[in-house]
Design a protein around this motif. Sequence first.
Motif, mmCIF file in Angstrom:
data_model
loop_
_atom_site.group_PDB
_atom_site.id
_atom_site.type_symbol
_atom_site.label_atom_id
_atom_site.label_comp_id
_atom_site.label_asym_id
_atom_site.label_seq_id
_atom_site.Cartn_x
_atom_site.Cartn_y
_atom_site.Cartn_z
ATOM 1 N N UNK A 206 9.209 -12.501 -0.230
ATOM 2 C CA UNK A 206 9.141 -11.289 0.780
ATOM 3 C C UNK A 206 10.297 -10.387 -0.224
ATOM 4 N N UNK A 207 10.264 -10.263 -1.596
ATOM 5 C CA UNK A 207 10.535 -8.600 -2.271
ATOM 6 C C UNK A 207 9.323 -7.873 -2.867
ATOM 7 N N UNK A 208 8.666 -8.319 -2.532
ATOM 8 C CA UNK A 208 6.717 -7.827 -2.628
ATOM 9 C C UNK A 208 6.480 -7.131 -1.473
ATOM 10 N N UNK A 209 7.307 -7.774 0.112
ATOM 11 C CA UNK A 209 6.898 -7.431 1.254
ATOM 12 C C UNK A 209 8.229 -6.349 1.182
ATOM 13 N N UNK A 210 8.854 -5.880 0.406
ATOM 14 C CA UNK A 210 9.919 -4.948 0.528
ATOM 15 C C UNK A 210 9.939 -4.252 -0.258
ATOM 16 N N UNK A 211 8.706 -4.014 -1.088
ATOM 17 C CA UNK A 211 9.287 -3.796 -2.229
ATOM 18 C C UNK A 211 8.284 -1.866 -2.548
ATOM 19 N N UNK A 212 7.471 -1.979 -3.233
ATOM 20 C CA UNK A 212 6.984 -0.397 -3.795
ATOM 21 C C UNK A 212 5.965 0.166 -4.201
ATOM 22 N N UNK A 213 4.962 1.190 -4.321
ATOM 23 C CA UNK A 213 4.000 1.132 -4.605
ATOM 24 C C UNK A 213 4.310 0.403 -6.411
ATOM 25 N N UNK B 267 -1.532 -24.332 -6.279
ATOM 26 C CA UNK B 267 -2.151 -23.196 -7.002
ATOM 27 C C UNK B 267 -1.399 -21.819 -6.066
ATOM 28 N N UNK B 268 -2.011 -20.461 -7.001
ATOM 29 C CA UNK B 268 -1.201 -19.983 -6.628
ATOM 30 C C UNK B 268 -2.184 -18.132 -6.412
ATOM 31 N N UNK B 269 -1.972 -16.962 -5.365
ATOM 32 C CA UNK B 269 -3.010 -16.014 -5.825
ATOM 33 C C UNK B 269 -1.718 -14.874 -6.130
ATOM 34 N N UNK B 270 -2.677 -13.948 -5.837
ATOM 35 C CA UNK B 270 -1.928 -12.530 -6.562
ATOM 36 C C UNK B 270 -2.413 -11.925 -5.495
ATOM 37 N N UNK B 271 -1.021 -11.083 -4.446
ATOM 38 C CA UNK B 271 -0.500 -10.037 -3.626
ATOM 39 C C UNK B 271 -0.131 -8.583 -4.480
ATOM 40 N N UNK B 272 -0.766 -7.403 -4.417
ATOM 41 C CA UNK B 272 -0.717 -6.685 -4.626
ATOM 42 C C UNK B 272 -0.474 -5.055 -3.948
ATOM 43 N N UNK B 273 0.217 -3.916 -3.784
ATOM 44 C CA UNK B 273 -0.269 -2.915 -2.858
ATOM 45 C C UNK B 273 -1.171 -2.276 -4.175
ATOM 46 N N UNK B 274 -2.105 -2.354 -5.228
ATOM 47 C CA UNK B 274 -2.615 -1.702 -6.193
ATOM 48 C C UNK B 274 -3.949 -1.694 -5.660
ATOM 49 N N UNK B 275 -4.919 -1.086 -6.112
ATOM 50 C CA UNK B 275 -6.239 -1.408 -5.912
ATOM 51 C C UNK B 275 -7.028 -1.893 -7.522
ATOM 52 N N UNK B 276 -5.935 -1.972 -8.614
ATOM 53 C CA UNK B 276 -6.450 -2.539 -9.295
ATOM 54 C C UNK B 276 -5.296 -3.405 -9.928
ATOM 55 N N UNK B 277 -5.548 -4.430 -10.608
ATOM 56 C CA UNK B 277 -5.283 -4.964 -12.118
ATOM 57 C C UNK B 277 -3.975 -3.709 -12.748
#
Length: 280
Positions: A134-141, A85-95
């Motif tokens: 890893x791309x997300x962790x090194x990514x941008x807003x 199964x999977x989870x979503x992580x995002x550096x925003x407050x809403x989808x």
Amino acid sequence: MKFSVLGPEGTFADAAAKAYLKTQPDTHITFDYHPTFDQVYQAVNGNNIGLLPLENQLDGYVSATLQRLQTADVTEIGEITIPVNFGLVANVKRLNEIKQLYVQFKTEGQCQKLLAKIPDAHIVTTSSNMVSLNKFLAGQAGEAALIPQSQMANQSAELMINQVADQTDNRTRFIIFKAQPAKLPTLAKTTLKTNRFKAPLFVTPATNDKPGTLYDILGYFASVNLNLVTLMSLPTKNQLGEYAFYIEISGTRDQQEELFATLHQMAAKYRVHPLGFYAD
């Protein structure tokens, strides 16, 4: 012994490899992680073994694996199925604020309900779920990633959603193989550890233009009551419209002799490319 799997550590392939080892006698294993299917395949040699994903419950067979098996000189020695199964992580407050989403090529097909909620997000396909992370962790807003559910507890992001696969009972099947050609006479001498077996193989007709070719192939197995649990066609890549058939046969120990007698008979008419014979 070296065990080559899709990496880095923390992928579903890594979890599957460790689950498989729990079913085997104690032995010294060194894990060997690679970012691509080809690198995993090329890394397996000698007495070493490798693992690749074969089938997902929601998204079907993994074409990248089947394409290699079609011409590979390997012997499958077992398989292992694990829940995924999977989870979503995002550096925003809403989808709806997600501008770019990193997702592994097979994960995308398992999370269509979530993706339908962010139709404007740009999808960036990756080679593994951990690469997505890893791309997300090194990514941008404005960026996000679909990652293994097991990794969610280790993350801290503005937006985190658990269990985003289309079904919570999602599972993936992996094959374990070694770099030795599977030969019918050798496989026929295999001693099973359980009463049931699985035998994967490719059958390639001389031509696909003759009516009744598939009917004839299936008749070999039906005549001796051998059960086919998988039947798929893949292009041979020799010319347009030419296909080979990927088949998985399931049976009991007392059908072993009939299985190999049937495959030997078929080999006189078709190109039979065995891939293994192992306890199911």
